[in-house]
Scaffold this motif. Structure first.
Motif, short mmCIF file in Angstrom:
data_model
loop_
_atom_site.label_atom_id
_atom_site.label_comp_id
_atom_site.label_asym_id
_atom_site.label_seq_id
_atom_site.Cartn_x
_atom_site.Cartn_y
_atom_site.Cartn_z
N ALA A 62 -8.85 -8.06 -7.42
CA ALA A 62 -9.43 -8.91 -6.37
C ALA A 62 -8.62 -10.18 -6.17
CB ALA A 62 -10.87 -9.25 -6.74
N ASP A 63 -7.98 -10.66 -7.22
CA ASP A 63 -7.25 -11.93 -7.11
C ASP A 63 -5.80 -11.75 -6.67
OD1 ASP A 63 -6.13 -10.82 -9.36
OD2 ASP A 63 -6.43 -12.56 -10.66
N GLU A 64 -5.41 -10.53 -6.35
CA GLU A 64 -4.01 -10.28 -6.02
C GLU A 64 -3.69 -10.76 -4.60
OE1 GLU A 64 -1.75 -6.62 -7.36
OE2 GLU A 64 -2.22 -6.10 -5.30
N LEU A 65 -2.52 -11.37 -4.46
CA LEU A 65 -2.06 -11.80 -3.14
C LEU A 65 -1.16 -10.78 -2.49
CD1 LEU A 65 -1.23 -15.52 -4.07
CD2 LEU A 65 -3.31 -14.63 -2.98
N LEU A 66 -0.50 -9.97 -3.34
CA LEU A 66 0.49 -9.05 -2.80
C LEU A 66 0.74 -7.95 -3.84
CD1 LEU A 66 3.59 -10.43 -0.99
CD2 LEU A 66 3.85 -8.48 -2.51
N ASP A 67 0.71 -6.70 -3.38
CA ASP A 67 0.94 -5.58 -4.31
C ASP A 67 2.42 -5.58 -4.74
OD1 ASP A 67 1.26 -3.17 -5.61
OD2 ASP A 67 0.12 -2.00 -4.17
N PRO A 68 2.69 -5.83 -6.01
CA PRO A 68 4.09 -5.97 -6.44
C PRO A 68 4.81 -4.64 -6.68
CG PRO A 68 2.62 -6.32 -8.30
CD PRO A 68 1.74 -6.08 -7.11
N ARG A 69 4.09 -3.52 -6.59
CA ARG A 69 4.72 -2.25 -6.97
C ARG A 69 5.81 -1.82 -6.00
NH1 ARG A 69 -0.79 0.98 -7.70
NH2 ARG A 69 -1.06 -0.07 -5.68
N ILE A 70 5.69 -2.19 -4.73
CA ILE A 70 6.71 -1.78 -3.76
C ILE A 70 8.04 -2.43 -4.15
CG2 ILE A 70 7.29 -1.64 -1.31
CD1 ILE A 70 4.53 -0.36 -2.22
N HIS A 71 7.98 -3.71 -4.48
CA HIS A 71 9.21 -4.41 -4.85
C HIS A 71 9.67 -4.02 -6.25
CE1 HIS A 71 7.57 -6.67 -1.46
NE2 HIS A 71 8.84 -6.82 -1.13
N ALA A 72 8.73 -3.65 -7.11
CA ALA A 72 9.13 -3.13 -8.43
C ALA A 72 9.93 -1.84 -8.24
CB ALA A 72 7.90 -2.87 -9.30
N GLU A 73 9.49 -1.01 -7.31
CA GLU A 73 10.23 0.23 -7.05
C GLU A 73 11.61 -0.07 -6.44
OE1 GLU A 73 9.97 3.35 -7.76
OE2 GLU A 73 11.61 4.02 -6.47
N ILE A 83 12.93 -7.41 -16.57
CA ILE A 83 12.35 -8.04 -15.38
C ILE A 83 10.88 -7.67 -15.31
CG2 ILE A 83 12.44 -8.15 -12.85
CD1 ILE A 83 15.40 -7.32 -13.02
N ALA A 84 10.05 -8.67 -14.96
CA ALA A 84 8.63 -8.41 -14.73
C ALA A 84 8.26 -8.98 -13.36
CB ALA A 84 7.77 -9.06 -15.81
N ILE A 85 7.30 -8.34 -12.71
CA ILE A 85 6.90 -8.80 -11.38
C ILE A 85 5.39 -8.76 -11.25
CG2 ILE A 85 7.32 -6.48 -10.42
CD1 ILE A 85 8.06 -7.90 -7.78
N SER A 86 4.86 -9.82 -10.67
CA SER A 86 3.42 -9.94 -10.45
C SER A 86 3.17 -10.37 -9.01
CB SER A 86 2.84 -10.99 -11.40
OG SER A 86 1.51 -11.31 -11.04
N GLY A 87 2.02 -9.99 -8.48
CA GLY A 87 1.64 -10.46 -7.15
C GLY A 87 0.34 -11.22 -7.19
N SER A 88 0.02 -11.69 -8.37
CA SER A 88 -1.25 -12.41 -8.55
C SER A 88 -0.97 -13.82 -9.06
CB SER A 88 -2.12 -11.67 -9.58
OG SER A 88 -3.16 -12.50 -10.03
#
Lengths: 562, 109
Positions: free
Chosen positions: A147-158, A179-184
Motif C-alpha cells: 500500500a505504501d509503494e510509489l512505483l513498482d520497482p520490478r520493471i526496472h529491476a528486470e 544492486i538493490a531497488i525499491s519503489g517505496s
C-alpha cells in the motif's frame, strides 16, 4: 525484444525466444566445460572461474549451486522444479539466501549440467550468482502489492538484469557488485548497504526518477552508502549506472581483495571527487545509445503478468470476523501480513523460521506445498525475501484463513515475522568453506528459547542477524542485535554488535565487548533482552531503547558472571 | 585453499584430506587411496605430513580430487578426530543435520 505471444507470468518477466536460446546455449557451454574438466583437459585453476560463473561453488562438504531468483520473484512452476532438484539431486532441501536466491548444498559436479538444463526449462539459471560481476538485483518483497509503494520497482529491476547480464565491460570487476531497488519510501531492501541502492518514485511528469545511493556495504568494512544523485530521470538510468560502474572498474583496487569493493573507492576518493568522476564519464557518453525510452520500458512492462485483483466487497469484513473467531490466526495476521494496495487483498509472509529450525531451509515437500498455495491463493506468484522468508503477494482477505490453515498444518505458520524468531543467519561453518563459526545452531537455540509467541510479541520488533565470518552474509552489522562468529585457535566465539539497522533509520551495529564462547552466547543474549524489557518505556522497541540508553546499559547484562 | 586450514603445530599428528572432483565429497587419504571415512585415514607425524601432501598431489590419482591439505588431529581424542571445529564438521558432517553425516562404511577407492 521479440513480440512472441506467451503466457505472461504474474509478477515476473516472460522470457522470449532470445532469452531461452541464450540460457540453453549457456547450459551446453557449461556441459562441455565440465566434460573437459572431468577428462583432465582443464585444471582446477582453469575450471574454477568457469564453474563460479555458473553459480557452482565447492563448499565444505560438496559442491553448492546458487540459483538466481531475479529480484526474488518466481512462479509456482519454478518452485516445483526447485523441489524436484532438491529431491533428485540434493538431500531434499533448498536454502533461501539473503540475496533472494536459493542454494543447494549437496550437488555433484557431474549432475550440474543436467540440473542447469532443467532450470533452463523453467526459465531459470545460475549465471552471475558468483564472481566479480553484477549479481542478482534485489528488490522489495512487497513490490507491486504494498500500500505504501510509489512505483513498482520490478520493471526496472528486470531492465537492470538484462543490462547487467554478461555485460562485456563488467564481467571482471575488481570485486562483486550488488544492486538493490525499491519503489517505496520505506526502505525494505537495505538500499544504503548496497554497492548501488536505487529508490524509485514518480517524477514531476509522472515518469519514474531514481535516488541513487552508492558505496554502501557490510563485510569487513561496513559503510553506509552515500547519496550520489537525486531524481535521476528514467531515460538516463542505464547511462548513469554504466558511468558509476565504469568509474569503479577503472579506479577500484585490484591489488587487495579486502579493499576492492566500491565502498572503499568512494571513501578513498571522497564522495565529491567520486561524483565528479561519474559526472565526467556520464557527460562524455553517447547518451542516445543508452537512453531508456518509455517505449522500451513499456515493452518490458508488457511482458509482466498482472494479477486480476477482484475480491468480494465483504472480503475485509470476512477477515475481521475470522480474526475475532480465532486468536491464533489473529496473531499470525498481526505478525505475518502486510497491507496491500487493494483493500480486498493482503500480502502474506510465510515464515521459513520454525521454532528451533534452520533459517531459510525448505524441504522439497514444503516447496511443492508453497507452489500449490501460490496457485490456489496468489496467482501462482512467489517472492523470496532477503530476510529468508517467502511472500505470497496477493491473497484475498476472505481466503486468508484458508491459506493460514494449510500453512499451519504443514509447519509453515510460525507467527514470528519481525520478531525474535525471525533470525537471519548465513549457512555458517556447518556448510560454508569461508566461515569461522557456526551460525545455524545459535539461531536454532535462540529461536527455541524464545519460541513462546506471547513472549515474542511482548518483546516486539527485534532483528537478530548472525554471520559465521566477517564477510557478513548474515548482515550482522545491520541487526538490532548482530552476532559474528570468530575463530580462536580452532574454537568458536561470538562477538555481539548492537544498534544496527538496514531500514530508513540505517545504522551500523557497534561491538559491545569481547567475543563470547559458544556455550555462553545464547544466555548472554537472553540477559540482554531481559534488560531491555526492564528498561524500555511504554511502546518502545528494542532499537529505540538501545539508542536512548546506549551500550553501557546492556554491557553488564551481556558479561554478567555465569 | 585458505592457508589457515593447513596450519599445524611442530609436533602432533595429521591426516590428509581433499574433496572428490566428481561429487565434491570430502575424502581422506587412506593406505590404499582416498576414503570417505576419516576412521580409515592414514595418520602422519606432523614432521612428515608436508612430504606426504606433496606426494599425494603428485600421485596419479590426484586428478580425481581437489584441494589436498593436511588436518591436525586432536591428541586427546580416542578416535581419529580433527583438532578444529571446522575439520570436525568436515569429518563428521553438519552439526545441524546428524542425518547427513558421512557413512562410516569403509569406502576406499
Amino acid at each position: 525484444m521479440s513480440t512472441d505471444t506467451v503466457t505472461r507470468p504474474v509478477g515476473r518477466y516472460a522470457y522470449d525466444e532470445v532469452d531461452r536460446t541464450f540460457v540453453s546455449q549457456r547450459v551446453a557451454q557449461f556441459r562441455e566445460q565440465v566434460g573437459r574438466r572431468v577428462a583432465g583437459d582443464l585444471t582446477e585453476d582453469e575450471f574454477k572461474p568457469l564453474r563460479l560463473m555458473n553459480g557452482l561453488y565447492l563448499q565444505l562438504h560438496a559442491y553448492m549451486l546458487r540459483v538466481a531468483v531475479p529480484y526474488g520473484m518466481m512462479g509456482s512452476d519454478q518452485m516445483r522444479e526447485l523441489a524436484h532438484i532438491a529431491r533428485t539431486y540434493d538431500r531434499d532441501y533448498g536454502h533461501f539466501t539473503t540475496r533472494q536466491n536459493i542454494q543447494f548444498n549437496w550437488i555433484r559436479l557431474e549432475d550440474t549440467p543436467d540440473i542447469l538444463e532443467r532450470l533452463a526449462g523453467v526459465n531459470m539459471h545460475a549465471i552471475q550468482t558468483s564472481g566479480n560481476c553484477i549479481r542478482n538485483v534485489t528488490c522489495d518483497e512487497f513490490a507491486g502489492a504494498a500500500a505504501d509503494e510509489l512505483l513498482d520497482p520490478r520493471i526496472h529491476a528486470e531492465i537492470l538484469r538484462q543490462w547487467s547480464t554478461l555485460h562485456p565491460e563488467f564481467s571482471f570487476l575488481p570485486r562483486k557488485f550488488k544492486i538493490a531497488i525499491s519503489g517505496s519510501p520505506h526502505d525494505r531492501v537495505a538500499a544504503r548497504f548496497h554497492d548501488i541502492g536505487l529508490v524509485a518514485h514518480p517524477g514531476p511528469d509522472g515518469r519514474p526518477v531514481f535516488d541513487v545511493f552508492v558505496g554502501g556495504g557490510l563485510g569487513r568494512t561496513p559503510i553506509i552508502g552515500v547519496k550520489l544523485r537525486d531524481n535521476l530521470p528514467e531515460e538516463d538510468l542505464l547511462a548513469y549506472l554504466e558511468a558509476v560502474v565504469r568509474v569503479y572498474n577503472a579506479y577500484g583496487r585490484r591489488d587487495n581483495m579486502y579493499k576492492a569493493r566500491i565502498k572503499i573507492l568512494v571513501q578513498a576518493l571522497g564522495v565529491e571527487q567520486f561524483r565528479e568522476k561519474v559526472d565526467a564519464e556520464f557527460a562524455q557518453m553517447n547518451r542516445a545509445d543508452y537512453r531508456l525510452e518509455p517505449a522500451i520500458v513499456e515493452g518490458i512492462r508488457a511482458r509482466f503478468g498482472i494479477p486480476d485483483l477482484d475480491a468480494p466487497a465483504d472480503a475485509a469484513q470476512k477477515l475481521e470476523a475470522d480474526r475475532k473467531a480465532d486468536a491464533r490466526f489473529d496473531r499470525w495476521v498481526r505478525t505475518n501480513t502486510h497491507t496491500h494496495r487493494h483493500e480486498g487483498f493482503i500480502s502474506a509472509v510465510v515464515s521459513i523460521k520454525p521454532d528451533g529450525g534452520i533459517p531459510g531451509d525448505v524441504t522439497a515437500d514444503q516447496m511443492d506445498l508453497i507452489a500449490d498455495l501460490a496457485d490456489a491463493f496468489s496467482f501462482g506468484e512467489i517472492r523470496v525475501t532477503h530476510m529468508q522468508n517467502v511472500v505470497l503477494g496477493h491473497v484475498r482477505k476472505d481466503r486468508l484463513r484458508d491459506l493460514w490453515l494449510r500453512l499451519d498444518g504443514a509447519g509453515l505458520g510460525t507467527p514470528n515475522i519481525g520478531l525474535v524468531g525471525d533470525i537471519i543467519a548465513c549457512p555458517g561453518l556447518d556448510y560454508c568453506a569461508l566461515a569461522n563459526a557456526r551460525s545455524i545452531p545459535i539461531a536454532q537455540k535462540l529461536s527455541a528459547r524464545f519460541a513462546n509467541p506471547e513472549l515474542q510479541e511482548n518483546i516486539g520488533n527485534l532483528r537478530i542477524n548472525i554471520s559465521g565470518c566477517i564477510n557478513a552474509c548474515g548482515h550482522h552489522h545491520a541487526g538490532h542485535i548482530g552476532i559474528l562468529g570468530v575463530d580462536k585457535r580452532g574454537e568458536e566465539f561470538f562477538q555481539l554488535t548492537l544498534g544496527g539497522s538496514a531500514e530508513n533509520d540505517v545504522a551500523i551495529g557497534q561491538i559491545i565487548g569481547p567475543a563470547l564462547p559458544e556455550d555462553e552466547t545464547v544466555d548472554a543474549i537472553a540477559r540482554l533482552i531481559d534488560t531491555y524489557l526492564v528498561l524500555r518505556h511504554e511502546g518502545e522497541a528494542f532499537i529505540e531503547t538501545y539508542r536512548r540508553l546506549g551500550a553501557a546499559s546492556f554491557k553488564d547484562a551481556v558479561y554478567a558472571p555465569a | 585453499m585458505d592457508v589457515r586450514n593447513n596450519r599445524r603445530d611442530m609436533t602432533g599428528a595429521s591426516v590428509i584430506t581433499a574433496n572428490r572432483l566428481l561429487d565434491g565429497r570430502i575424502v581422506w587419504l587412506a593406505p590404499q587411496g582416498w576414503s570417505e571415512a576419516i576412521s580409515q585415514a592414514r595418520v602422519f607425524d606432523n614432521a612428515a605430513v608436508e612430504d606426504a601432501i606433496k606426494q599425494a598431489k603428485a600421485a596419479a590419482d590426484a586428478r580425481t580430487v581437489v584441494g589436498i591439505y593436511g588436518v591436525q588431529l586432536d591428541p586427546d581424542a580416542t578416535q581419529i578426530t580433527p583438532l578444529t571445529v571446522r575439520e570436525r564438521i568436515r569429518a563428521f558432517g553438519p552439526s545441524v543435520h546428524p542425518d547427513f553425516a558421512p557413512v562410516e562404511t569403509p569406502h576406499v577407492h
